[in-house]
Write an enzyme that holds these catalytic residues in place. Structure first.
Site, short mmCIF file in Angstrom:
data_model
loop_
_atom_site.label_atom_id
_atom_site.label_comp_id
_atom_site.label_asym_id
_atom_site.label_seq_id
_atom_site.Cartn_x
_atom_site.Cartn_y
_atom_site.Cartn_z
N ASP A 183 0.82 -1.21 0.00
CA ASP A 183 0.00 0.00 0.00
C ASP A 183 0.86 1.27 0.00
OD1 ASP A 183 -1.97 -1.90 0.35
OD2 ASP A 183 -2.78 -1.02 2.19
N HIS A 190 3.77 -2.27 3.12
CA HIS A 190 3.77 -0.90 2.61
C HIS A 190 5.06 -0.64 1.85
CE1 HIS A 190 0.68 -0.85 5.69
NE2 HIS A 190 0.17 0.20 5.06
ZN LIG Z 1 -2.43 3.05 3.44
#
Ligand SMILES: [Zn+2]
Ligand SMILES: *[C@@H]1O[C@H](CO)[C@@H](O)[C@H](O)[C@H]1NC(C)=O
Ligand SMILES: *[C@@H]1O[C@H](CO)[C@@H](O)[C@H](O)[C@H]1NC(C)=O
Ligand SMILES: *[C@@H]1O[C@H](CO)[C@@H](O)[C@H](O)[C@H]1NC(C)=O
Length: 277
Positions: A47, A199
């Site tokens: 992400d 991430h």
């Molecule tokens: Zn996020």
């Protein structure tokens, strides 16, 4: 709209009629996913990009004959229209990794108005149509913060809501050892599958976790696949050709990170036309 949630609670299927300009109305099923369904498959998901680590992560998977899934923002760590980000996005998509939306500005959707939620999805559809010539069919709400309003707006725009069942904690300041331990547990417990949150904006994720996870899971006989593959779905709502850069490829005058539209930033709405072939 009709709704059915399985007893296990891992998947709600919703029938929604999606209208696209220039196309007939078509009916598809959309849902909230929190896990993979296929055996022996793991989907690693990243992400908050696009960011400087994207190309390296893409290559690490490609070189291992593996696939990853990316949920991108338009205006978060960087502007999605930055020329370097555009070329990294096109590179990653061409390598066969799956692309999804993480909303324009990474705002907490459950505190936004409906118009602001629509705007956050619309601007990503527009960016994907311009940069890649695709309309993704998956979105991940920032922080995993979702409710029925967020979901019905996403479904009506042809996007499944994708959460996760394993969290490395990399965005919550977990140590690298903790995150590796999340992977170790999946492998040591012989879980049938896993949908894992990472991430790309964390350097240690790119530099330490990615090689560790690829090596661990492949050595234990798992396939590393896209989200679409691990649930047996199509990866995109529509595909076609990218557009040429013009003055609209900018983050100026758009919602700032963490913010919704409104005030002197007009809220955009409508459906982005499917890209041309
Ligand atoms: Zn996020
Ligand atoms: C998002 O908003 C909800 C209220 O709808 C709140 O409970 C939650 O803590 C918020 N999440 C974050 C990360 O701010
Ligand atoms: C989702 O959260 C928003 C903001 O708190 C609220 O206005 C809306 O009614 C909620 N929707 C549902 C279905 O609970
Ligand atoms: C991440 O790496 C980049 C370049 O490799 C560096 O410029 C940046 O400062 C690093 N970020 C952090 C938080 O260490």
């Amino acid at each position: 709209m009709s709704k059915f949630c399985s007893l296990l609670g891992t998947l709600c299927i919703v029938s929604a009629v999606v209208a696209s300009p220039g196309e007939d109305h078509f009916e598809r099923e959309f849902g909230v996913y929190t896990s993979c369904t296929k055996s022996n498959q793991i989907a690693l998901t990243f992400d908050d990009g696009p960011w400087i680590n994207l190309r390296g992560i893409s290559d690490a998977f490609t070189n291992a004959d593996a696939k990853a899934t990316f949920f991108w923002n338009g205006n978060n760590f960087d502007c999605i229209y930055d020329q370097d980000r555009v070329s990294d996005i096109q590179y990653t998509y061409s390598a066969g990794h799956q692309i999804g939306s993480h909303t324009w500005s990474h705002a907490n959707l459950t505190i936004l108005s409906k118009d602001q939620i629509v705007d956050g999805l619309y601007r990503m559809e527009e960016a994907f149509a311009k940069i890649l010539g695709v309309l993704p069919n998956i979105m991940r709400p920032p922080y995993g913060s979702t409710n029925g309003t967020v979901e019905s707006i996403s479904f009506s725009r042809g996007q499944n809501v994708v959460l996760w069942d394993q969290n490395t904690g990399d965005a919550d300041d977990a140590t690298v050892e903790f995150s590796k331990g999340v992977y170790d547990t999946v492998a040591n417990d012989h879980l049938s599958n896993a949908l894992i949150l990472e991430h790309e904006t964390h350097n240690t994720t790119a530099n330490d976790l990615v090689p560790y996870a690829i090596n661990l899971f492949q050595s234990r006989g798992y396939q590393l696949v896209t989200f679409a593959e691990c649930v047996g779905a199509q990866p995109y709502r529509a595909t076609g050709r990218p557009q040429e850069r013009d003055s609209s490829w900018t983050c100026n005058g758009t919602p700032a990170p963490g913010r919704g539209c409104g005030g002197n930033i007009p809220c955009k709405s409508g459906l982005v036309p499917p890209p041309r072939h």
